[in-house]
Design an enzyme around this catalytic site. Structure first.
Site, PDB file in Angstrom:
ATOM      1  CB  SER A  58       9.306  14.855  -9.254  1.00  0.00           C
ATOM      2  OG  SER A  58       9.684  14.071 -10.377  1.00  0.00           O
ATOM      3  CG  ASP A  59      13.063  10.837  -5.224  1.00  0.00           C
ATOM      4  OD1 ASP A  59      13.691  10.289  -6.141  1.00  0.00           O
ATOM      5  OD2 ASP A  59      13.347  10.679  -4.024  1.00  0.00           O
ATOM      6  CE1 TYR A  60      13.377   5.975 -12.045  1.00  0.00           C
ATOM      7  CE2 TYR A  60      11.340   5.027 -11.213  1.00  0.00           C
ATOM      8  CZ  TYR A  60      12.362   5.046 -12.150  1.00  0.00           C
ATOM      9  OH  TYR A  60      12.364   4.142 -13.178  1.00  0.00           O
ATOM     10  CB  THR A  61       7.469   7.870 -10.676  1.00  0.00           C
ATOM     11  OG1 THR A  61       7.594   7.019  -9.531  1.00  0.00           O
ATOM     12  CG2 THR A  61       8.283   7.321 -11.829  1.00  0.00           C
TER      13      THR A  61
END
Length: 751
Positions: free
Chosen positions: A294-297
């Site tokens: 995933s990208d940040y969160t």
């Protein structure tokens, strides 16, 4: 690349080749070990392998994400001992990498090696031009070499994976992240995606100086509505498959074993929870065998999207959709055990994600050499090496694009003329490197002033005045700049955007020069001296007034560690400019999104008609400086296109050539670009579409023939059934210096 390879690269075929055989063999040699580990792991340990946290042990950048990084080293150390974290990101340093890896190998129950990742976007300590700037070189070998050097520095600093390349096609210059990709064109994005992937991963992914590439952001992130970062995207499946997915396919064909899910929703389904995209297309259709991070969160952000009820629900949706590793949010670690125990997530789904992560670690050689990249002596030798500095300078000068050069104002002489270098970037070091240069060695940056002084025969002929800040006036700044201009023979204006303006979360309503800089330019131009503009930017800007009217305009992007030296190489004529625009510079901000490969509409603008046509009142549907544009220090003329035949057989070939002549008195590089238009098709097609390009070098007075070979596969588009197709009929063909001009002819595809 060969001419034939460049032509083939334009094909829209969807079949993916497998990852390199060596990777598959290495991973397979550990398959039994991986299956044994999975069988022995607890649910919490499995969730841990899918959990990625920031690295608190090593040197790290300032805050580059929303929310502060966790700096509690003992907390993270205990999580590693407990098997509750499988990867760390954005910390560098060989010695401390050994410490963190030892925790996993010697103090955790199963001894599974850690994966270390970082945002190494366009260099580590040595930085190269921002990706958009490097794309302006139209030089794939250069892109592969700079990625190789970045990988070497990252690998020597204890990193195994980079979150690059960004391969989002970006057609709205208001979007701040245009700077991270290869621009607006599908073919150029495909070619640079593959070149950068090859460069990062090298010949052997297990080499300590290689990095696992992570093409991002999957998918269609670059199509955010209104160019607003993180915004929704909504498009036909034909557009998705024909424009936004091909660069990812190209990177996977080049061997990438990871991809990053995007922040945006796509046609109503957030991409980090999109089963159709992450499983049905990526895995079932394309056969991708790596893992998705995933990208940040972004998996937690399914809640804000209104797609998940809470953290537990977001973890369930993301994991079952195909997001294998959770970045920073911690929701996988917190909720996967309960999700599996309750039956809301099948054990098979969890095991499949863990298997993907472990098999990728095996492909990286981490089971064989877990301490790869943890040698401080290698780190000292490789990071910031003279060879990398030389490469940064080469890349910088090849990325410069000369937009305008009236009356041969450039190149400037090294002696005999007084030069006033004016603007906020003349002596500025903080904006040399550009966005996402979070590990750059700030002492290595070469400013424009330093580059100019080193190039000039008499450095005392250079006067440097700031004039204004980037977004604010300076008391007395304009007065000092005007005085310097009066005393000079030529003015060089170093103006544009700061690295904080062309970056993630930096969408702009009006893509113009900040008002204080525009006022500075107007005042200095009024003195009446010749003006050269050095335009620092990570996007196309609307140019106006004194900047637009300057005698010479050179786009210098953010050129990296050797920016000043690279710019001086070109400005003073040691090297001629060879760059070409990977994006279109529209006349006005209000034309955005603007890109050359637009559809004609039923009422296209015609030269002889303007009423009741698809056009704005204030301007034509043209670019001020079109995609592909760029000048050298000598003019080039094109002859007529010569076709081998008027028809292209269904299973045959068609040759097209054009003679290009250097009509000046200096050598010049010309990039001959082949564009086509399908005139009648079952789905409307772009007015032009780049299919190939070829660089030719011409001595003064020399004529060279640029020849191309075209096949039916080069004409494919995504049809109504979502498969590549093309129909017999007439096609327009251009061999041109840019997307807005050049000789034109026609041919017919026959079955």
């Amino acid at each position: 690349m060969t001419r034939r390879t460049l032509m083939a690269a334009g094909s829209m075929g969807l079949a993916l080749v497998a990852a390199p055989r060596a990777l598959a063999r290495r991973a397979d040699s550990h398959r039994e070990r991986v299956e044994d580990l999975i069988a022995r792991m607890t649910l919490q340990e499995k969730a841990g392998q899918l959990t990625l946290f920031n690295d608190p042990f090593r040197w790290r950048p300032g805050n580059v994400n929303p929310g502060d990084f966790d700096t509690d080293q003992e907390k993270t150390a205990q999580q590693i001992r407990d098997g509750h974290v499988g990867a760390l990101f954005n910390g560098i340093g060989a010695e401390q990498a050994r410490y963190a890896q030892r925790l996993a190998l010697e103090e955790s129950r199963l001894g599974i090696p850690m994966l270390f990742a970082a945002d190494i976007i366009h260099g580590l300590r040595t930085t190269f031009p921002v990706p958009l700037g490097e794309a302006a070189s139209w030089d794939l070998d250069l892109a592969e070499r700079t990625a190789r050097a970045a990988a070497a520095e990252g690998g020597a600093s204890g990193i195994h994976q980079t979150y690059a390349p960004m391969v989002d096609v970006a057609r709205d210059q208001r979007w701040g992240r245009v700077v991270e990709g290869a621009g607006e064109d599908v073919l150029l994005n495909k070619l640079f995606a593959a070149a950068r992937t090859r460069g990062f991963q090298g010949d052997d992914l297990a080499d300590p100086l290689s990095l696992l590439a992570t093409p991002k952001h999957f998918a269609a992130y670059g199509a955010a509505e209104a160019g607003l970062d993180y915004n929704t995207t909504d498009m036909s499946e034909q557009t998705l498959r024909g424009v936004h997915l091909p660069p990812f396919q190209s990177a996977f064909e080049a061997g990438a074993l990871c991809t990053m899910s995007a922040f945006n929703d796509l046609n109503g389904v957030p991409t980090s929870g999109n089963h159709w995209l992450l499983t049905e297309v990526l895995r079932d259709e394309w056969g991708f065998t790596g893992f998705v991070v995933s990208d940040y969160t972004s998996e937690r952000e399914l809640i804000a999207h209104g797609f998940a009820e809470d953290d537990r629900d977001a973890a369930r949706i993301a994991l079952t959709a195909g997001v294998d590793m959770s970045m920073q949010s911690g929701i996988y670690l917190a909720h996967i055990p309960d999700l599996v125990e309750s039956g809301d997530v099948a054990m098979e789904v969890l095991d499949r994600a863990v298997r993907r992560v472990l098999m990728t670690k095996a492909a990286l050689g981490l089971f064989d050499n877990p301490y790869r990249g943890a040698d401080p002596e290698v780190e000292r030798r490789v990071v910031g090496s003279p060879a990398h500095r030389d490469l940064a300078r080469e890349a910088g000068r090849k990325s410069v694009v000369l937009l305008k050069n009236e009356n041969k104002l450039l190149p400037l002489p090294k002696a005999g003329k007084r030069i006033a270098l004016i603007g906020p970037f003349g002596a500025d070091r903080s904006n040399v490197f550009g966005p996402w240069s979070i590990f750059a060695d700030r002492e290595m940056g070469v400013t424009f002033e330093e580059g100019f002084r080193a190039a000039l025969t008499d450095a005392s002929l250079l006067t440097v005045v700031k004039g204004s800040d980037v977004e604010a006036p300076l008391d007395g700044g304009i007065e000092a700049a005007v005085a310097a201009a009066r005393d000079a023979d030529v003015v060089v204006l170093a103006v544009g955007e700061s690295h904080n303006m062309s970056a993630e979360a930096q969408s702009r309503v009006n893509i113009v020069l900040p008002a204080p800089q525009q006022a500075l330019a107007e005042a200095v131009a009024a003195v009446g001296k010749p003006v050269v503009v050095l335009l620092k930017t990570g996007r196309a800007l609307e140019l106006s007034g004194a900047v637009k009217d300057a005698g010479a305009i050179m786009v210098t992007w953010f050129l990296g560690s050797e920016e000043g030296a690279a710019a001086a190489d070109v400005i003073f004529g040691d090297h001629a400019p060879i760059g070409r625009l990977p994006i279109s510079f529209s006349h006005y901000s209000g034309q955005q999104p603007y890109y050359y490969s637009r559809k004609a509409t039923g009422r296209p603008e015609l030269p002889e008609e303007s009423e009741y046509k698809a056009r704005f009142r204030e301007t034509s549907n043209t670019a001020l400086y079109p995609f592909g544009h760029g000048l050298g220090y000598a003019p080039v003329s094109y002859g007529e296109i010569v076709l081998g035949s008027e028809t292209l057989p269904w299973d045959g070939e068609l040759t097209a050539s054009v003679s290009v002549t250097n009509t000046g008195d200096r050598p010049v590089d010309e990039v001959v670009q082949l564009y086509v238009r399908d005139r009648v098709a079952s789905l409307t097609q772009p007015e032009r579409l780049l299919k190939a390009f070829q660089r030719v070098t011409l001595a003064p007075g020399e004529t060279v023939e640029a020849a191309f070979t075209l096949t039916r596969q080069d004409l494919l588009f995504i049809g109504r059934d979502m498969a590549p197709t093309v129909e017999p009929g007439w096609f327009d063909l251009w061999l041109a210096p840019n997307a807005q001009g050049g000789p034109h002819t026609q041919f017919r595809l026959v079955r």
